[in-house]
Design an enzyme around this catalytic site. Structure first.
Site, PDB file in Angstrom:
ATOM      1  N   ASP A   1      70.314  66.088  -1.167  1.00  0.00           N
ATOM      2  CA  ASP A   1      71.188  65.990  -2.119  1.00  0.00           C
ATOM      3  C   ASP A   1      71.556  66.988  -3.066  1.00  0.00           C
ATOM      4  OD1 ASP A   1      73.036  64.921  -4.108  1.00  0.00           O
ATOM      5  OD2 ASP A   1      72.538  62.756  -3.599  1.00  0.00           O
TER       6      ASP A   1
ATOM      7  N   HIS B   1      74.185  63.264   0.042  1.00  0.00           N
ATOM      8  CA  HIS B   1      74.713  62.237  -0.939  1.00  0.00           C
ATOM      9  C   HIS B   1      75.814  61.490  -0.352  1.00  0.00           C
ATOM     10  CE1 HIS B   1      75.276  61.032  -5.184  1.00  0.00           C
ATOM     11  NE2 HIS B   1      76.443  61.040  -4.953  1.00  0.00           N
TER      12      HIS B   1
ATOM     13  N   SER C   1      75.281  56.186  -6.446  1.00  0.00           N
ATOM     14  CA  SER C   1      75.717  57.385  -7.214  1.00  0.00           C
ATOM     15  C   SER C   1      75.898  56.943  -8.839  1.00  0.00           C
ATOM     16  CB  SER C   1      76.613  58.425  -6.763  1.00  0.00           C
ATOM     17  OG  SER C   1      76.811  59.355  -7.594  1.00  0.00           O
TER      18      SER C   1
END
Length: 278
Positions: A223, A256, A147
């Site tokens: 996600d 995620h 991320s």
């Protein structure tokens, strides 16, 4: 350097360490896994940069990397994601900025410029500390992250292709200058001139001529941040235009979280190991 903790794992040592950083002006904590092969001499180094709200501990506790790192014989370094402390400016109610959200930039705007210098901390100060204190072959380094940390890994590798032999990412923020959850942070850290943001934006760096031999990205198709924050298709388009080989895996059903990261961690470490000559 202070040793916070050490534990044997997969024949190697998982340690947590703390030191006073001159770059951030604060104590900084980081984790290092040293595989058993290091007892015979220096081994390659793989940097893992974590995402928003994380510390060094998230990947250490949930990333499930030690078995693969021990099998291939690679050191894993997991820094923190920001400076921390009572004197460090912060927005406690904003998880996308401040503590836990340094975005791997060197801030130029007050009151953040004195402490929020995670780019220089990773690239200069912590690198020198790892070289001095651990059995690390600094001629063989790779970098990856998740991320915000995927963004950091991509930008650092693109700016230092001479240093890093491999780069990959899990669900990276590929164009933080236009993403909903990173654009406000860049403005606060770097000011309103968007030209200053380009050196911390993977897509912009590629558009501006930076190159890396090849990249690997894994992205969860489920996600919740896929469409508004991550947008891997932008990196795919930039790499295609620049002739940079990119393996982009869209993983159906994955989100995620570290459930996603830990599932494909072995694949990434094996990919790096091959490029690090292991």
């Amino acid at each position: 350097m202070e040793t916070v903790s050490k534990a044997k794992s997969h024949g190697g040592v998982q340690g947590v360490y703390r030191h006073d950083s001159k770059v951030t002006g604060t104590p900084m904590t980081f984790a290092v896994f040293v595989p058993p092969q290091a007892s015979s001499g220096p081994v390659p180094v793989l940097w893992y940069l974590s995402g928003l709200t994380c510390t060094h501990a998230n990947v250490m506790e949930k990333g499930e990397y030690r078995a693969a790192a021990a099998r291939h014989g690679v050191i894993i370094v997991a820094p923190d994601t920001s400076p921390r402390g009572e004197a460090v400016p912060d927005e406690p109610d904003n998880w996308q900025f401040g503590s836990g959200a340094g975005f791997y930039v060197d801030a130029t705007q007050e009151p953040y410029a004195a402490n929020y210098r995670m780019y220089s901390y990773i690239v200069e100060e912590l690198t020198a500390l790892i070289a001095a204190e651990f059995p690390a072959d600094m001629a063989r380094q790779g970098i990856f992250g998740h991320s915000m940390g995927g963004h950091g890994a991509l930008t650092i590798a693109l700016k230092h292709p001479d240093r890093f032999k491999s780069c990959s990412a899990f669900a990276p923020i590929v164009q933080p200058s236009t993403a909903d959850w990173s654009r406000p942070a860049l403005e606060k850290y770097l000011g309103r001139d968007e030209l200053a943001w380009r050196s911390y934006d993977a897509v912009a760096l590629i558009e501006d001529g930076k190159r890396f031999p090849e990249l690997l990205v894994d992205q969860g198709a489920a996600d919740p941040f896929l469409k508004t924050g991550l947008r891997p298709e932008l990196l795919e388009d930039a790499c295609k235009a620049a002739g940079i080989p990119l393996v982009l895996n869209l993983r159906e059903g994955y989100d995620h979280s570290y459930y996603f990261i830990s599932t494909f961690m072995d694949d990434h470490i094996a990919w790096h190991a091959k490029r690090l000559g292991l």
